[in-house]
Design a protein around this motif. Structure first.
Motif: not given
Length: 225
Positions: A8-9, A11-12, A78, A110, A113-114
């Motif tokens: 996982k990103s 950011s996520l 986010l 969206e 992308k993460y």
């Protein structure tokens, strides 16, 4: 037990969201099926049999449909110093194929992308290490800590911790947050995951401002007792 990994990103992982434990396990089971070296499929199908095998869930069909129902309304927030962005996990209601005991999930552009990458800013962990967890808070804490698995330490501001677990508007008193969220999550992770965790509070004046976690991974997965 399976040996799939979830990527996982970061950011996520640090984003704010709250999913019930079935929905979190549905997302993670889907991510566990993805080869992070390939393009992420916009649409994914997962059966109750796969869900049961990946996550060790006995009433898999019922829990799979319950997770699917809750995922559509879930929101990810986010944040950075400039803006706050709200995203949805999935583009449309999850399609249930009842004859097969399966669901089809369509990720939003969206989120695609993460959710998967092999780049260094991403966190990877074995799906089997969270499969036995019964609390969504425990799963989220596991992810927050594993972002720093190279050091085994993480300090997180209390407001950021609450936001990541989707609890910004709950538990205004730290003693309640500690009693109902932090202590149970740490206890479950110590018992059922591959992590051994201890934590301390960091105060500013008389108020708790941050949490300091120290953790290490065990080579052998602990058993439920």
């Amino acid at each position: 037990m399976n040996n799939l990994s979830v990527t996982k990103s970061n950011s996520l992982i640090d984003a704010s969201y709250q999913l019930n434990v079935q929905a979190q396990k549905l997302v993670l089971a889907c991510l566990g099926k993805i080869d992070s070296r390939t393009d992420i499929p916009k649409e994914m199908k997962i059966t109750a049999i796969e869900y049961a095998d990946l996550m060790g869930i006995p009433n898999a069909r019922r829990d799979l449909y319950k997770a699917a129902d809750s995922l559509f309304d879930a929101v990810i927030i986010l944040k950075d110093e400039h803006e706050e962005i709200k995203l949805r996990w999935i583009q449309k209601s999850v399609k249930k194929i009842k004859g097969e005991g399966a669901v089809i999930i369509t990720w939003t552009d969206e989120v695609v992308k993460y959710i998967s990458s092999l780049q260094s800013r991403f966190t990877t962990y074995k799906l089997r290490h969270i499969a036995e967890l019964q609390s969504g808070h425990s799963i989220r804490l596991y992810e927050l800590l594993m972002r720093f698995n190279s050091t085994g330490e993480r300090v997180i501001y209390l407001n950021d911790f609450k936001s990541s677990l989707g609890l910004s508007n709950k538990y205004p008193q730290f003693k309640e947050l500690n009693k109902f969220v932090i202590k149970p999550a740490v206890a479950e992770l110590n018992q059922r995951s591959d992590l051994t965790i201890k934590y301390e509070t960091i105060k500013k004046g008389r108020s708790v401002a941050a949490l300091s976690f120290e953790f290490k991974q065990d080579n052998q997965l602990k058993m439920d007792i």
